[in-house]
Scaffold this active site. Sequence first.
Site, PDB file in Angstrom:
ATOM      1  N   HIS A   1      16.664 -23.285 -30.942  1.00  0.00           N
ATOM      2  CA  HIS A   1      15.571 -22.383 -30.566  1.00  0.00           C
ATOM      3  C   HIS A   1      16.091 -20.942 -30.571  1.00  0.00           C
ATOM      4  O   HIS A   1      16.208 -20.276 -29.533  1.00  0.00           O
ATOM      5  CB  HIS A   1      15.028 -22.765 -29.195  1.00  0.00           C
ATOM      6  CG  HIS A   1      14.247 -24.037 -29.187  1.00  0.00           C
ATOM      7  ND1 HIS A   1      14.839 -25.281 -29.378  1.00  0.00           N
ATOM      8  CD2 HIS A   1      12.914 -24.273 -29.036  1.00  0.00           C
ATOM      9  CE1 HIS A   1      13.900 -26.216 -29.325  1.00  0.00           C
ATOM     10  NE2 HIS A   1      12.739 -25.631 -29.124  1.00  0.00           N
TER      11      HIS A   1
ATOM     12  N   SER B   1      12.237 -29.020 -32.840  1.00  0.00           N
ATOM     13  CA  SER B   1      11.898 -29.182 -31.429  1.00  0.00           C
ATOM     14  C   SER B   1      11.194 -30.532 -31.233  1.00  0.00           C
ATOM     15  O   SER B   1      11.747 -31.571 -31.583  1.00  0.00           O
ATOM     16  CB  SER B   1      11.050 -28.004 -30.942  1.00  0.00           C
ATOM     17  OG  SER B   1      10.953 -27.996 -29.538  1.00  0.00           O
TER      18      SER B   1
ATOM     19  N   GLU C   1      20.496 -30.021 -30.589  1.00  0.00           N
ATOM     20  CA  GLU C   1      20.188 -28.714 -30.002  1.00  0.00           C
ATOM     21  C   GLU C   1      19.212 -28.914 -28.853  1.00  0.00           C
ATOM     22  O   GLU C   1      18.566 -29.952 -28.738  1.00  0.00           O
ATOM     23  CB  GLU C   1      19.594 -27.766 -31.055  1.00  0.00           C
ATOM     24  CG  GLU C   1      18.264 -28.210 -31.646  1.00  0.00           C
ATOM     25  CD  GLU C   1      17.047 -27.813 -30.830  1.00  0.00           C
ATOM     26  OE1 GLU C   1      17.123 -26.855 -30.025  1.00  0.00           O
ATOM     27  OE2 GLU C   1      16.004 -28.484 -30.965  1.00  0.00           O
TER      28      GLU C   1
END
Length: 358
Positions: free
Chosen positions: A328, A155, A258
């Site tokens: 995630h 992230s 992502e």
Amino acid sequence: PVPIKINLLKFLRCISIKLILMGTGLGMVACSPLTVLDPPPIGPRNVIKPKALKKGDTIGLIAPASPFTASVLTKALDQIAAHGFEIKLGKNLQNQFGYLAGRDEERIGDIHSMFEDEEVDAIWCIRGGYGTSRILPYLDYDLIAKHPKMLIGYSDITALIQAIYLKTGLIGFHGPVGSSTMTAYTDQYFQLVAMNGFEPVSIELNNNHSGSGTNNIYRVITPGEVTGELVGGNLCLLAALAGTEFQMDFTDKLVFLEDVGEKPYRIDRMLTQLLHSSNLAKAKGIILGEFADCEAKEGEFSLTLKDTLDFNLGGLEIPVCYGFSFGHISDLCTLPVGIMATFNTEKKRLDLLENAVV
């Protein structure tokens, strides 16, 4: 005399950080005007592979981005201990400054301390969130290169992994944060890559599809097999780094992307930014993870996530797939940034062609 160009804002900000850190004994390693104004050049360099993790090793736990709750800390401590690791908490781990886990200088201090601490074998980020990109110009990359260690997270941690890799050549590990749920799949590939990764590893698609929504189905956008240096991470962070000294050169790379909680038009904007500002189109191939919660609400004027991805990436004439097991989601694999790898869209398999650790 040759005139010197100084970015006054960066200079003053760095001076303030240095003065505060001098009180902690870290002022000389945290940053200096020279480090900020004349950063180490980005270019070809030897790859640095960190030591493999083993039971009994000490994990340095840090929060370089957002703060967290007490329950998140408890979960992280329990999971790390369950793997047989000792734990050392960052001095400023539980600090909070609004949406940040402490002021910039405090988070910088913890990063430097953990790399320099000889008792710490690897560094694990407790969570992502926001804030890592703020501190990149002020890190001491020479210090990090002299004390190479495994850095794990994803992230917002994308920015930290990429910056360190570009500046030092140190392989970073895009994998679960300390507070991630360690499912059987997540734990399997964490151990294979980070603990037992002395030999090449094949990462298979997880067919359980533990992600949420309807966009968690693997599909091929453009078929093919491709080999390249594995780089990437969170799309939002990669787009935010575009135009900075921490931007990745995607030429001939195998890129993984992502994201989470972004509507299709925002995904479109970030991909467009990367395609316009970087050489993403020159990548060897693109592996898309599961983009959790990235569909528009019913009734909104919008493309679907599928159409958005196909529209931006389908015409690049390189292999592209969607829905590989990272992002995630509950079941995510660990991807070492900087390792040579091969991906086959039909076999749904990522082969790491070299060991990620020593």
